[in-house]
Design an enzyme around this catalytic site. Structure first.
Site, mmCIF file in Angstrom:
data_model
loop_
_atom_site.group_PDB
_atom_site.id
_atom_site.type_symbol
_atom_site.label_atom_id
_atom_site.label_comp_id
_atom_site.label_asym_id
_atom_site.label_seq_id
_atom_site.Cartn_x
_atom_site.Cartn_y
_atom_site.Cartn_z
ATOM 1 N N ILE A 72 0.610 -1.541 -0.086
ATOM 2 C CA ILE A 72 -0.090 -0.200 0.079
ATOM 3 C C ILE A 72 0.625 1.522 0.009
ATOM 4 O O ILE A 72 1.905 1.754 1.363
ATOM 5 C CB ILE A 72 -1.116 -0.178 1.378
ATOM 6 C CG1 ILE A 72 -1.772 -0.874 0.802
ATOM 7 C CG2 ILE A 72 -1.783 1.430 1.471
ATOM 8 C CD1 ILE A 72 -2.494 -1.180 2.009
ATOM 9 N N ALA A 73 0.648 2.516 -0.387
ATOM 10 C CA ALA A 73 1.803 3.531 -0.873
ATOM 11 C C ALA A 73 0.563 4.440 -1.482
ATOM 12 O O ALA A 73 -0.627 4.009 -2.336
ATOM 13 C CB ALA A 73 2.525 3.455 -1.996
ATOM 14 N N GLU A 106 3.058 -7.799 6.261
ATOM 15 C CA GLU A 106 3.988 -7.660 6.612
ATOM 16 C C GLU A 106 4.752 -5.949 7.166
ATOM 17 O O GLU A 106 3.845 -5.471 5.836
ATOM 18 C CB GLU A 106 5.291 -8.249 6.592
ATOM 19 C CG GLU A 106 5.528 -9.464 6.850
ATOM 20 C CD GLU A 106 4.570 -10.354 5.763
ATOM 21 O OE1 GLU A 106 4.540 -11.435 5.966
ATOM 22 O OE2 GLU A 106 4.178 -10.084 4.266
ATOM 23 N N ASN A 111 8.142 1.335 10.477
ATOM 24 C CA ASN A 111 7.064 2.566 10.189
ATOM 25 C C ASN A 111 5.608 2.857 10.862
ATOM 26 O O ASN A 111 4.783 1.719 10.668
ATOM 27 C CB ASN A 111 6.428 1.311 8.838
ATOM 28 C CG ASN A 111 5.675 2.626 8.060
ATOM 29 O OD1 ASN A 111 5.088 3.552 8.267
ATOM 30 N ND2 ASN A 111 5.465 2.524 6.764
ATOM 31 N N TYR A 118 -3.188 0.239 10.203
ATOM 32 C CA TYR A 118 -2.988 -0.866 10.634
ATOM 33 C C TYR A 118 -4.338 -1.560 11.601
ATOM 34 O O TYR A 118 -5.882 -1.345 11.382
ATOM 35 C CB TYR A 118 -2.937 -1.530 10.108
ATOM 36 C CG TYR A 118 -1.874 -1.705 8.684
ATOM 37 C CD1 TYR A 118 -2.480 -1.128 8.097
ATOM 38 C CD2 TYR A 118 0.018 -1.707 8.548
ATOM 39 C CE1 TYR A 118 -1.529 -1.430 6.333
ATOM 40 C CE2 TYR A 118 0.250 -2.013 7.233
ATOM 41 C CZ TYR A 118 -0.553 -0.959 6.498
ATOM 42 O OH TYR A 118 -0.321 -1.523 5.012
#
Length: 147
Positions: A72-73, A106, A111, A118
């Site tokens: 995801i970005a 992961e 981060n 999440y």
């Protein structure tokens, strides 16, 4: 600003590569994304579009009754606007549509922004993969969510 969340198509890959290169120290290649969306029957990728521009993306593999988030970005100019939330929600909805019972991913141990995102959606830290990231040998935190 409410982004349009839709399935990724091949013409999105150039925009996705721009996001990928500014988001990760070891970005995926054009070939990797092309294979994911054209050949990998287990993979689904979505994008967030704002004013006809792809500003974020996320990917997931559906393996039996689990969804494994691959990446995801969000484009650096669009971070902090809730677009990452929309990508996570889009992936969760796709799992629900397929009767997926659990999701995993992961994330780099360092981060905190991603881990916080999440956790907001019910993912819990459940383990560590030591030295998971090849660029700097950083550990990955394994996170799971039941649906």
């Amino acid at each position: 600003m409410i982004p349009l969340i839709r399935d990724m198509i091949e013409k999105d890959i150039e925009d996705v590569l721009e996001i990928e290169k500014t988001s990760f120290s070891t970005p995926w290649s054009k070939e990797a994304f092309t294979l994911e969306i054209t050949k990998n029957n287990l993979a689904r990728y979505i994008v967030a579009e704002v004013e006809k521009r792809v500003v974020a993306y996320g990917g997931i593999w559906f393996i039996i009754d689990e969804g494994h988030i691959t990446n995801i970005a969000v484009h650096e100019k669009y971070r902090g606007l809730g677009i990452g939330n929309k990508i996570v929600e889009g992936l969760i909805y796709r799992c629900i549509d397929r009767d997926i019972r659990a999701m995993t991913l992961e994330v780099r141990k360092s981060n905190e922004v991603a881990k916080s995102l999440y956790k907001k959606y019910g993912f819990k830290e459940c383990g560590i993969r030591p030295g998971y990231y090849s660029d700097d040998n950083e550990d990955a935190i394994i996170m799971w969510k039941s649906i």
